[in-house]
Design an enzyme around this catalytic site. Structure first.
Site, PDB file in Angstrom:
ATOM      1  N   CYS A 114      -0.657  -1.413   6.720  1.00  0.00           N
ATOM      2  CA  CYS A 114      -0.732  -0.278   5.703  1.00  0.00           C
ATOM      3  C   CYS A 114      -0.348   0.847   5.993  1.00  0.00           C
ATOM      4  O   CYS A 114      -0.266   1.492   7.177  1.00  0.00           O
ATOM      5  CB  CYS A 114      -2.477  -0.272   5.492  1.00  0.00           C
ATOM      6  SG  CYS A 114      -2.839   0.979   4.237  1.00  0.00           S
ATOM      7  N   HIS A 123       8.914  -2.892  -4.292  1.00  0.00           N
ATOM      8  CA  HIS A 123       9.310  -1.949  -3.164  1.00  0.00           C
ATOM      9  C   HIS A 123       9.339  -2.365  -1.623  1.00  0.00           C
ATOM     10  O   HIS A 123       8.879  -3.342  -1.543  1.00  0.00           O
ATOM     11  CB  HIS A 123       8.754  -0.588  -3.383  1.00  0.00           C
ATOM     12  CG  HIS A 123       7.066  -0.856  -3.017  1.00  0.00           C
ATOM     13  ND1 HIS A 123       6.625  -1.098  -1.704  1.00  0.00           N
ATOM     14  CD2 HIS A 123       5.881  -0.985  -3.666  1.00  0.00           C
ATOM     15  CE1 HIS A 123       5.253  -1.191  -1.772  1.00  0.00           C
ATOM     16  NE2 HIS A 123       4.957  -0.917  -2.917  1.00  0.00           N
TER      17      HIS A 123
END
Length: 302
Positions: A121, A111
């Site tokens: 994150c 991805h």
């Protein structure tokens, strides 16, 4: 390519959802494989923590991620591995190289996201995005590299745009990515179950991935709930990270304070003997291979 074909077959079966525990090294991958999972997910955060001892702030390089993904994928070539590829690690040429390297490493899916290269994150605040054109350039580079490579890989388009641009803009980015060749859509960091239902409806029939981060901003979904809402893949990045941290931190505290390891019963001691642990990571298979080749070292056991 067997694992890519397997993943595409799983995605084609609309009666099922692909469940992926998050692994980050050989031991956690072996544990998940031994439990019988049909697909694994290599977490970027876990890879960064385990290989570099650092937080998930865009520090890991292509080499860090590819090498770890290749090792995990090699443990069982029949089981698909979905691997984080962050931003692709640069411009279009680097995204193309990343895609080629992941294909060569035996990764079944990757991805790519729309954060800036110095990413963070997806469940932290104040993420910075690239323009939609830059994001689509990344996806197009991956699609083109796949077409030129002697292999295949499932391309997952991830957007972190929800936090700053809103739901409609985020879905628009995903639709544009799918239109140019992405196979799966991934809306990161949604904060309500209704948004989860909406993204699956908006992008149907494209498969949508759910990132189930324990303690993150997305509400908790069970596997069955995720399937009922229309998700086709669910990943659990902290599947191993949380339990490992909790257990090892507790053991470290006990050793520091008591000068010994916590006592365990006989059954637990046998379960964690060196031979038992080696068996988890293929001791028996390694011995059988050596004997079959004519080796003598393990003919009488260990």
């Amino acid at each position: 390519m067997a694992s890519v074909k397997r993943l595409r077959a799983l995605l084609a079966d609309t009666s099922k959802i692909v469940v992926c525990p998050g692994v980050y090294d050989g031991l956690t991958a072996r544990i998940a494989l031994n439990a019988g999972f049909e697909c694994l997910y290599m977490t970027g955060a876990g890879t960064t923590m385990s290989r570099l001892g650092m937080p998930d702030l865009g520090i890991a390089t292509l080499n860090d991620m590819r090498d770890n993904a290749g090792m995990i994928a090699s443990l069982d070539r029949k089981i698909p591995l979905i691997a984080d590829a962050d931003t692709g690690y640069g411009g279009a040429l680097m995204v193309g190289r990343t895609t080629e390297q992941y294909i060569q490493a035996g990764v079944a899916a990757l991805h790519l996201e729309d954060q800036v290269v110095n990413k963070r994150c997806g469940h932290l605040k104040n993420k910075e995005l690239v323009d939609e054109d830059v994001f689509l350039t990344r996806i197009r580079a991956a699609v083109n590299a796949r077409a030129q490579a002697e292999g295949d890989i499932v391309i997952i388009a991830r957007t972190d745009a929800l936090q700053s641009l809103g739901f409609d803009a985020a879905v628009s980015r995903l639709k544009a990515a799918v239109a140019i060749g992405a196979d799966v859509a991934f809306l990161e960091g949604f904060t309500s179950k209704e948004e989860g239902r909406r993204v699956c409806q908006e992008l149907s029939p494209t498969p949508v991935l759910l990132n189930m981060v324990a303690g993150g901003v997305t509400p908790n979904f069970t596997v069955q709930e995720a399937q009922d809402f229309g998700f086709r893949i669910i990943i659990f990045p902290a599947f191993a990270l949380g339990p490992v941290y909790q257990t090892v931190a507790k053991a470290a505290k006990y050793l520091k304070e008591n000068g010994d390891l916590p006592k365990s019963d006989a059954e637990s001691a046998a379960e964690f003997s060196p031979k038992a642990l080696f068996t988890v990571v293929g001791l028996r298979e390694s011995m059988e291979f050596d004997v079959a080749a004519g080796g003598k070292m393990y003919s009488n056991g260990v």
